[in-house]
Design an enzyme around this catalytic site. Sequence first.
Site, mmCIF file in Angstrom:
data_model
loop_
_atom_site.group_PDB
_atom_site.id
_atom_site.type_symbol
_atom_site.label_atom_id
_atom_site.label_comp_id
_atom_site.label_asym_id
_atom_site.label_seq_id
_atom_site.Cartn_x
_atom_site.Cartn_y
_atom_site.Cartn_z
ATOM 1 C CD GLU A 177 -2.755 1.337 2.458
ATOM 2 O OE1 GLU A 177 -2.792 0.396 3.258
ATOM 3 O OE2 GLU A 177 -3.441 2.357 2.578
ATOM 4 C CE LYS A 219 -5.987 -0.018 1.623
ATOM 5 N NZ LYS A 219 -6.678 -0.594 2.785
HETATM 6 P P1 13P Z 1 -9.220 4.508 3.939
HETATM 7 O O1 13P Z 1 -10.091 3.785 2.949
HETATM 8 O O2 13P Z 1 -9.988 5.179 5.043
HETATM 9 O O3 13P Z 1 -8.205 5.391 3.284
HETATM 10 O O4 13P Z 1 -8.414 3.382 4.715
HETATM 11 C C1 13P Z 1 -7.861 2.341 4.019
HETATM 12 C C2 13P Z 1 -6.604 1.961 4.654
HETATM 13 O O5 13P Z 1 -6.395 0.802 4.968
HETATM 14 C C3 13P Z 1 -5.586 2.988 4.876
HETATM 15 O O6 13P Z 1 -4.380 2.417 5.251
#
Ligand code: 13P
Length: 342
Positions: A177, A219
Amino acid sequence: MQLDALNAIATAMTAPGRGILAADESTSTIGRRFDAIATENTEANRRSYRELLFKAKAAMPYISGVILYDETLWQAGEDGTPLVKLLEAAGAIPGIKVDEGAEALPNGRGDLITKGLDGLAQRLPKYYAQGARFAKWRAIIDIAPGQPSYAGLLANAHALARYAALCQHAQIVPIVEPEVLMDGAHDIDTAFAVTEWVLKEVFQQLYYQGVALEGIVLKPSMVIAGMKCASQASVAEVAERTVKLLKACVPAAVPGIAFLSGGQSDVQATAHLDAMVKLGPLPWPLTFSYGRALQAAPQRAWGGKPENIAAAQAAFAHRARMNALASQGQWSAELEQEAARN
Ligand code: 13P
């Protein structure tokens, strides 16, 4: 490493029609969410809240996996059933946030670096034994004048790749991510350029660390102007820019892409996902891994009160269903309004 097994999990996590619930807020972050609904941030309240989500029968068919915070992985529900078992019974794969937040990078001119690599190799087998089959590590890239620096970007991409390699060796699918924040005043062109730079660097570092792309889930953030930018792009433009960028940066070997919502409104996050899927066919399935965009509505409906649990579960089910439709390109604004009226 058994790559076929990792690939099967990553594929299940991103199967069209389902997506990931990010319920891995740290104790301080969930505290901020609870403050907004005048609910005390106690262990019991955190457990009750997460238990109500995982027991939401009408929502869970749309949820392929749930990212948990460390505390939740070890918690049991009201009747003593471990919360992880509730997820498994609902057909959702348990996952675990393994990063330990971010701190300022020395000499980074404001850049942050995500912590948590030390001891990770020892922690992962314990998470696996407790039922976690995937993990999450979030790198934070902030856009500001002179930011990100290359040093900051490289350090974060390197840490993501080191984490991903460790996860795969522990037979855990890493969610990779890299979040480009949408907090600033930057325009969509800048968001595009920075996100492109980030993804190019991340995939380069994944290669150097020997990470098998068939066994990860990406992600990313969407290509979207900063919230303080006066000029906001249309849904169609966000979708078109994001898909163009992903096609140029993400190899087809990646089994699936699950977006974060990053501070978008609930409906905006759904509309963007739907518009991107409609641009297909694409090399990978696109779905959601939303935190705020799935939970803001149930949190408001719950308000920390046991008598509101059914209403909170209904609100969660509605958002989960809308996003599941979006992951198949079958969502529409009319459907949203119609479902909300019922
Ligand atoms: P949000 O969808 O609120 O951005 O959170 C997703 C997430 O896992 C952030 O690390």
